[in-house]
Scaffold this motif. Structure first.
Motif, PDB file in Angstrom:
ATOM      1  N   THR A   1       0.858  -1.307  -0.226  1.00 30.53           N
ATOM      2  CA  THR A   1       0.224  -0.046   0.053  1.00 30.53           C
ATOM      3  C   THR A   1       1.088   1.029  -0.295  1.00 30.53           C
ATOM      4  N   ALA A   2       0.345   2.222  -0.597  1.00 29.18           N
ATOM      5  CA  ALA A   2       0.778   3.706  -0.849  1.00 29.18           C
ATOM      6  C   ALA A   2       0.271   4.735   0.026  1.00 29.18           C
ATOM      7  N   LEU A   3      -0.042   5.345   0.214  1.00 26.90           N
ATOM      8  CA  LEU A   3      -0.514   6.947   0.773  1.00 26.90           C
ATOM      9  C   LEU A   3       0.216   7.940   0.360  1.00 26.90           C
ATOM     10  N   PHE A   4      -0.160   8.265  -0.554  1.00 26.76           N
ATOM     11  CA  PHE A   4       0.058   9.550  -1.465  1.00 26.76           C
ATOM     12  C   PHE A   4      -0.871  10.908  -0.652  1.00 26.76           C
TER      13      PHE A   4
ATOM     14  N   ALA B   1      -7.360   2.072  -6.181  1.00 25.07           N
ATOM     15  CA  ALA B   1      -6.576   3.633  -6.480  1.00 25.07           C
ATOM     16  C   ALA B   1      -8.037   4.625  -5.973  1.00 25.07           C
ATOM     17  N   ALA B   2      -7.844   5.473  -4.449  1.00 22.68           N
ATOM     18  CA  ALA B   2      -8.748   6.505  -4.491  1.00 22.68           C
ATOM     19  C   ALA B   2      -8.689   7.253  -3.450  1.00 22.68           C
ATOM     20  N   GLU B   3      -9.253   8.528  -2.974  1.00 20.55           N
ATOM     21  CA  GLU B   3      -8.846   9.880  -2.032  1.00 20.55           C
ATOM     22  C   GLU B   3      -9.166   8.834  -0.681  1.00 20.55           C
ATOM     23  N   VAL B   4      -8.365   8.922   0.077  1.00 20.83           N
ATOM     24  CA  VAL B   4      -8.428   8.244   1.455  1.00 20.83           C
ATOM     25  C   VAL B   4      -8.546   8.978   1.877  1.00 20.83           C
ATOM     26  N   GLY B   5      -8.423  10.348   1.916  1.00 22.10           N
ATOM     27  CA  GLY B   5      -8.328  10.942   3.022  1.00 22.10           C
ATOM     28  C   GLY B   5      -7.718  12.546   2.815  1.00 22.10           C
TER      29      GLY B   5
ATOM     30  N   ILE C   1      -4.037  10.319  -1.541  1.00 21.10           N
ATOM     31  CA  ILE C   1      -4.783   9.389  -2.878  1.00 21.10           C
ATOM     32  C   ILE C   1      -4.201   7.828  -1.863  1.00 21.10           C
ATOM     33  N   GLY C   2      -5.149   6.689  -1.808  1.00 21.08           N
ATOM     34  CA  GLY C   2      -4.195   5.168  -1.231  1.00 21.08           C
ATOM     35  C   GLY C   2      -4.403   4.868  -2.362  1.00 21.08           C
TER      36      GLY C   2
END
Length: 97
Positions: free
Chosen positions: A5-8, A40-44, A54-55
């Motif tokens: 997982t990656a959180l950008f 992929a989605a906008e998560v925060g 974006i996660g």
């Protein structure tokens, strides 16, 4: 089986003062990421103007492939001239985790 997982964390342009304008920046990024066959989605930061998180998640048989895909996703986001990549948080999980 390995999952990554990656959180950008992104800084959006100053003209994204409405949620509608924010979506106009985030939606094409998420669509471009899905070409790598990831989730992929906008998560925060959903209600913050000018910021987005974006996660991305990927599953693969080898950890090297997970890293390659996440590297490609990071390069895609970093190359977008309209946004600034502030930080990236990654995690890799294996079958033993």
């Amino acid at each position: 089986m390995y999952t990554g997982t990656a959180l950008f964390d992104l800084l959006l342009p100053g003209d994204s003062r409405s949620l509608k304008a924010k979506r106009s920046y985030v939606r094409p990024i998420v669509a471009a990421l899905r070409k790598f066959e990831v989730s992929a989605a906008e998560v925060g930061a959903l209600d913050l103007h000018g910021r987005a998180e974006i996660g991305v998640a990927v599953v693969a048989a080898e950890p090297a492939h997970v890293r390659e895909v996440l590297d490609s996703c990071e390069r895609l986001i970093a190359a977008r001239p309209e946004t600034e990549l502030l930080s990236v948080r990654r995690r890799l999980h294996g079958a033993d985790d």
